[in-house]
Write an enzyme that holds these catalytic residues in place. Structure first.
Site, PDB file in Angstrom:
ATOM      1  N   HIS A 107       3.138  -4.024  -6.224  1.00 56.15           N
ATOM      2  CA  HIS A 107       2.897  -4.152  -4.787  1.00 56.15           C
ATOM      3  C   HIS A 107       1.987  -5.334  -4.474  1.00 56.15           C
ATOM      4  O   HIS A 107       0.844  -5.399  -4.926  1.00 56.15           O
ATOM      5  CB  HIS A 107       2.258  -2.876  -4.249  1.00 56.15           C
ATOM      6  CG  HIS A 107       2.328  -2.757  -2.768  1.00 56.15           C
ATOM      7  ND1 HIS A 107       3.400  -2.199  -2.100  1.00 56.15           N
ATOM      8  CD2 HIS A 107       1.467  -3.148  -1.789  1.00 56.15           C
ATOM      9  CE1 HIS A 107       3.188  -2.229  -0.799  1.00 56.15           C
ATOM     10  NE2 HIS A 107       2.015  -2.807  -0.593  1.00 56.15           N
ATOM     11  N   ASP A 143       1.136  -7.868  -0.893  1.00 55.16           N
ATOM     12  CA  ASP A 143       1.385  -8.018   0.542  1.00 55.16           C
ATOM     13  C   ASP A 143       1.328  -9.464   1.022  1.00 55.16           C
ATOM     14  O   ASP A 143       1.089  -9.718   2.207  1.00 55.16           O
ATOM     15  CB  ASP A 143       0.375  -7.185   1.334  1.00 55.16           C
ATOM     16  CG  ASP A 143       0.757  -5.712   1.405  1.00 55.16           C
ATOM     17  OD1 ASP A 143       1.768  -5.414   2.051  1.00 55.16           O
ATOM     18  OD2 ASP A 143       0.060  -4.891   0.801  1.00 55.16           O
ATOM     19  N   GLU A 166       7.692  -1.049   2.664  1.00 54.49           N
ATOM     20  CA  GLU A 166       6.531  -0.162   2.645  1.00 54.49           C
ATOM     21  C   GLU A 166       6.458   0.665   3.925  1.00 54.49           C
ATOM     22  O   GLU A 166       5.842   0.267   4.903  1.00 54.49           O
ATOM     23  CB  GLU A 166       5.239  -0.955   2.460  1.00 54.49           C
ATOM     24  CG  GLU A 166       4.028  -0.054   2.263  1.00 54.49           C
ATOM     25  CD  GLU A 166       2.733  -0.814   2.096  1.00 54.49           C
ATOM     26  OE1 GLU A 166       1.761  -0.199   1.628  1.00 54.49           O
ATOM     27  OE2 GLU A 166       2.678  -2.014   2.433  1.00 54.49           O
ATOM     28  N   HIS A 210       4.167   5.192   5.359  1.00 54.49           N
ATOM     29  CA  HIS A 210       2.930   4.429   5.263  1.00 54.49           C
ATOM     30  C   HIS A 210       1.835   5.387   5.744  1.00 54.49           C
ATOM     31  O   HIS A 210       1.871   6.567   5.394  1.00 54.49           O
ATOM     32  CB  HIS A 210       2.995   3.123   6.064  1.00 54.49           C
ATOM     33  CG  HIS A 210       1.858   2.204   5.722  1.00 54.49           C
ATOM     34  ND1 HIS A 210       0.820   1.966   6.586  1.00 54.49           N
ATOM     35  CD2 HIS A 210       1.579   1.510   4.586  1.00 54.49           C
ATOM     36  CE1 HIS A 210      -0.055   1.154   6.003  1.00 54.49           C
ATOM     37  NE2 HIS A 210       0.371   0.862   4.792  1.00 54.49           N
ATOM     38  N   HIS A 259       1.224   6.709  -0.517  1.00 59.64           N
ATOM     39  CA  HIS A 259       1.044   6.957   0.923  1.00 59.64           C
ATOM     40  C   HIS A 259       1.585   8.301   1.409  1.00 59.64           C
ATOM     41  O   HIS A 259       1.446   8.602   2.595  1.00 59.64           O
ATOM     42  CB  HIS A 259       1.673   5.855   1.782  1.00 59.64           C
ATOM     43  CG  HIS A 259       0.908   4.569   1.811  1.00 59.64           C
ATOM     44  ND1 HIS A 259      -0.213   4.396   2.596  1.00 59.64           N
ATOM     45  CD2 HIS A 259       1.105   3.403   1.162  1.00 59.64           C
ATOM     46  CE1 HIS A 259      -0.674   3.164   2.426  1.00 59.64           C
ATOM     47  NE2 HIS A 259       0.099   2.544   1.558  1.00 59.64           N
ATOM     48  N   HIS A 272       1.467   1.660  -5.796  1.00 60.11           N
ATOM     49  CA  HIS A 272       0.082   1.185  -5.723  1.00 60.11           C
ATOM     50  C   HIS A 272      -0.850   2.350  -5.407  1.00 60.11           C
ATOM     51  O   HIS A 272      -1.361   2.486  -4.313  1.00 60.11           O
ATOM     52  CB  HIS A 272      -0.067   0.029  -4.723  1.00 60.11           C
ATOM     53  CG  HIS A 272       0.372   0.319  -3.318  1.00 60.11           C
ATOM     54  ND1 HIS A 272       1.622   0.777  -2.996  1.00 60.11           N
ATOM     55  CD2 HIS A 272      -0.291   0.186  -2.127  1.00 60.11           C
ATOM     56  CE1 HIS A 272       1.716   0.917  -1.682  1.00 60.11           C
ATOM     57  NE2 HIS A 272       0.572   0.577  -1.138  1.00 60.11           N
ATOM     58  N   ASP A 316      -1.975  -4.349  -5.194  1.00 58.53           N
ATOM     59  CA  ASP A 316      -2.157  -4.288  -3.735  1.00 58.53           C
ATOM     60  C   ASP A 316      -2.865  -5.531  -3.217  1.00 58.53           C
ATOM     61  O   ASP A 316      -3.505  -5.500  -2.150  1.00 58.53           O
ATOM     62  CB  ASP A 316      -2.925  -3.024  -3.333  1.00 58.53           C
ATOM     63  CG  ASP A 316      -2.588  -2.543  -1.927  1.00 58.53           C
ATOM     64  OD1 ASP A 316      -1.753  -3.178  -1.263  1.00 58.53           O
ATOM     65  OD2 ASP A 316      -3.167  -1.525  -1.488  1.00 58.53           O
TER      66      ASP A 316
END
Length: 413
Positions: free
Chosen positions: A40, A42, A143, A170, A216, A237, A306
């Protein structure tokens, strides 16, 4: 005798530095023959938030305001990355699908703009092919289940665009699944985990070969998915709950179930999930690796940094260039070469391959085309074409009471 102490200190420092250098060199050798796969990152969201997805204005060789750029990727020996196609929960019931498609586009464009660095990947074999070519295999993970707008057709379309995992929620409930905040008491439980449509989503993900990501989600969702799924699951993650009692982390009983399911937990580097404090260091992250290995073995461990999705990262893991230092720390803790190769990439490759095997086994199964019940998704911004015995638009129905009130007020005035 002060000179004796000084000499001893110098010798100790030299020895410590020499051992550290040897461990780092051993780490780099392992990473040269086993791909490091991270679950993961971003960076695509940084492209949105910093540049409104105008990649033509960005040079990933020179960008220095993010955890991730091309020089850092090379230094960190990052062989494969699941890039997150993330859009916030605020987009739910609005433009989540459109914004998610734009993030998918950004990831494809990154690969197109830097073909000497990135190779788009959509299979376990693609990862190995990219590794042979000394490129970073670039995969897509969406995600948040809000991104498919409760549509199996949208799920399948995203798969066709190269998406290879969906994070079920999420930090918000969807119309078919509860998120981790339910376990904190800060959000109400709506579905008791998964709704019936949520279970359809899981089965359809198995059928098409999409990895199911349980970072999540609530604990009930974790366990329900582990019951339902025919394929291994991932936590892209998340870290170990016993080390840091944060509900984004994975409890020991679930770790054991992940082992039974032949899945993987990819350790998160966010300080708040590592130490449950704002500060952490590389040793604290290694504690999570140690704990997961102790509870469920090295076969379920991976890396899920992450990066570029969190505001705080541990000392010693400041950006993606630092992966070799974490591998060296695991070597210092007497992890075997086989255990480290498992964590680097072999575990994820195995999970990915088994998901593909389940897909191939279900190849003759027809797509699920039963839609979510209208009452579970009805809102002012959703039309209802195709549903029986309804008007053509829930917007019209939902605004009718408001129109009536305004009409009456106008007459009174």
């Amino acid at each position: 005798m002060d000179w004796v102490k000084t000499v001893c200190l110098v010798l100790w420092a030299f020895t410590f530095s020499s051992v550290a250098d040897d461990l780092k060199e051993e780490a780099l050798k392992l990473m040269a023959d086993t791909p490091l796969i991270d679950g993961h990152n971003d960076l695509p969201w940084q492209m949105r938030s910093l540049f409104n997805n105008q990649l033509n204005t960005v040079d990933l060789y020179k960008l220095n305001t993010t955890h991730t750029n091309i020089p850092k990727i090379k230094e960190g020996r990052l062989s494969a990355q699941f890039w997150a196609a993330y859009v916030p929960c605020d987009t739910q019931y609005k433009d989540a699908v459109r914004q998610t498609l734009e993030q998918i586009d950004v990831i494809h464009r990154m690969c197109h703009e830097y073909p000497e660095v990135f190779k788009f990947a959509a299979s376990s074999q693609d990862i190995l092919d990219a590794f042979e070519q000394n490129k970073t295999a670039s995969l897509i993970g969406v995600e948040g289940g809000h991104s498919i707008d409760s549509s199996l057709g949208t799920l399948r379309t995203m798969y066709q665009l190269g998406v290879r995992y969906l994070t079920i929620t999420h930090s918000c409930n969807t119309p078919w699944a509860d998120n981790w905040l339910v376990d904190t008491g800060s959000e109400p439980e709506v579905h008791g985990g998964l709704s019936e449509f949520g279970k359809q989503v899981i089965r359809e993900m198995n059928r098409i070969g999409m990895l199911i990501d349980l970072s999540h989600v609530s604990e009930k969702v974790m366990n329900q998915v582990l019951d339902i799924s025919k394929a291994p699951v991932i936590f892209s993650h998340s870290s170990a709950y016993s080390i840091c009692n944060h509900k984004r982390n994975v409890p020991d009983d679930v770790l054991m179930r992940v082992k039974e399911k032949r899945g993987i937990v990819m350790v998160n580097f966010y300080n708040d999930y590592v130490t449950c404090k704002q500060t952490a260091d590389i040793s604290d992250v290694a504690d999570h690796f140690d704990h997961i290995k102790k509870v469920a073995g090295s076969s379920i461990i991976g890396f899920g940094g992450d990066y570029d999705g969190v505001p705080r990262v541990p000392d010693g893991l400041e950006d993606v260039s630092k992966y070799p230092d974490l591998v060296a720390e695991l070597l210092r803790r007497k992890w075997s070469e086989d255990e480290i190769r498992d964590a680097l990439g072999r575990n994820l490759l195995r999970v990915f391959s088994e998901v593909e095997e389940v897909r191939d086994h279900l190849n003759g199964t027809k797509p699920d085309d039963i839609p979510i019940p209208l009452k579970e998704v009805q809102n002012p911004c959703r039309t209802d074409f195709g549903y029986q015995d309804t008007s053509s638009s829930t917007c019209i129905k939902s605004f009718y009471p408001l129109v009536l009130v305004l009409t009456l007020l106008n007459k009174l005035l």
